[in-house]
Scaffold this motif. Structure first.
Motif, short mmCIF file in Angstrom:
data_model
loop_
_atom_site.label_atom_id
_atom_site.label_comp_id
_atom_site.label_asym_id
_atom_site.label_seq_id
_atom_site.Cartn_x
_atom_site.Cartn_y
_atom_site.Cartn_z
N ASN A 41 16.47 -24.80 4.92
CA ASN A 41 16.61 -23.86 3.82
C ASN A 41 17.96 -23.15 4.01
N THR A 42 18.76 -23.09 2.96
CA THR A 42 20.09 -22.48 3.10
C THR A 42 20.01 -20.99 3.43
N LEU A 43 19.03 -20.30 2.91
CA LEU A 43 18.85 -18.88 3.22
C LEU A 43 18.57 -18.70 4.71
N GLU A 46 11.77 -11.04 16.67
CA GLU A 46 10.42 -11.61 16.75
C GLU A 46 9.68 -11.44 15.43
N LEU A 47 9.78 -10.26 14.83
CA LEU A 47 9.12 -10.01 13.56
C LEU A 47 9.76 -10.83 12.44
N GLU A 48 11.08 -10.89 12.44
CA GLU A 48 11.76 -11.70 11.43
C GLU A 48 11.38 -13.17 11.54
N ASP A 49 11.22 -13.64 12.76
CA ASP A 49 10.84 -15.04 12.95
C ASP A 49 9.46 -15.33 12.37
N ARG A 50 8.60 -14.35 12.41
CA ARG A 50 7.28 -14.53 11.77
C ARG A 50 7.45 -14.65 10.25
N LEU A 51 8.38 -13.88 9.68
CA LEU A 51 8.67 -14.03 8.25
C LEU A 51 9.30 -15.39 7.96
N LEU A 52 10.21 -15.80 8.84
CA LEU A 52 10.84 -17.11 8.67
C LEU A 52 9.81 -18.23 8.70
N GLU A 53 8.83 -18.08 9.54
CA GLU A 53 7.77 -19.10 9.63
C GLU A 53 7.06 -19.23 8.29
N VAL A 54 6.76 -18.11 7.65
CA VAL A 54 6.10 -18.13 6.34
C VAL A 54 7.03 -18.77 5.30
#
Length: 155
Positions: free
Chosen positions: A16-18, A141-149
Motif C-alpha cells: 500500500n503506498t500510504l 507499536e500502536l501504529e503497527d496495530r493500525l497498520l495491521e488493520v
C-alpha cells in the motif's frame, strides 16, 4: 525500534503506498534519532553534544511524522475501519487516543528544543531523548496495530 521497523517493512512494505510512505518517514525519523542520541551504528568516538541545529532538524522530522499520522494516516485508517465492521472500528477508537498521548511527549520535546534560546538545554538531551524514545516505541507499536488493520482490510 529499528528492528521493529524492519519487521514492519517486511510485513507490510509494498502492499500500500500510504503504508510505504509512512514507514519510510518513520525510518528517517528513527535514523535521525539514533544519530543525535549516538546509538549504534551512529555512536561517535568523541563524547560531545550534537549541534543545536541538528536537534532542531530532528524536531522538524518529529513534528512532521506526528502530524502526518494525525492529519493523514489515522483519519484514513479510522474511516476504513468504520467501513469494515465493529471490531475494526472499536480497535481504531481504542488505539488513536492512546497514540495521541505519545504526541504530547513529542510536542513537549519539540517545544523545549526549538524554543530554547540557551544551548545549555542540550545538557538535558540524553534524559529527554530517553523519555522520547519510550514514547516513540509505544507509538510505533500502536501504529503497527493500525497498520495491521489497514493491510488486512485494504491491501
Amino acid at each position: 525500534m529499528l528492528r521493529q521497523l524492519e519487521k514492519a517493512e517486511q510485513k507490510w512494505g509494498g502492499s500500500n503506498t500510504l503504508i510505504d510512505h509512512w514507514l519510510n518517514n518513520r525510518r528517517k525519523l528513527l535514523v535521525n534519532y539514533c544519530q543525535i542520541a549516538g546509538i549504534p551504528p551512529y555512536e561517535s568516538t568523541e563524547k560531545s553534544l550534537p549541534a543545536v541545529k541538528t536537534v532542531k532538524e530532528f524536531c522538524d522530522l518529529l513534528v512532521d511524522y506526528v502530524s502526518e499520522g494525525h492529519f493523514e494516516v489515522y483519519d484514513r485508517v479510522v474511516t476504513a475501519c468504520e467501513k469494515n465492521g465493529l471490531s475494526s472500528q472499536n480497535l481504531a477508537q481504542n488505539l488513536v487516543p492512546r497514540i495521541s498521548e505519545t504526541t504530547d511527549s513529542a510536542l513537549d520535546f519539540n517545544d523545549k528544543y526549538t524554543e530554547s534560546k540557551d544551548d545549555k538545554v542540550l545538557f538535558q538531551l540524553d534524559k529527554d531523548l530517553s523519555s522520547l524514545g519510550h514514547a516513540m516505541e509505544t507509538r510505533f507499536e500502536l501504529e503497527d496495530r493500525l497498520l495491521e488493520v489497514l493491510h488486512a482490510k485494504h491491501s
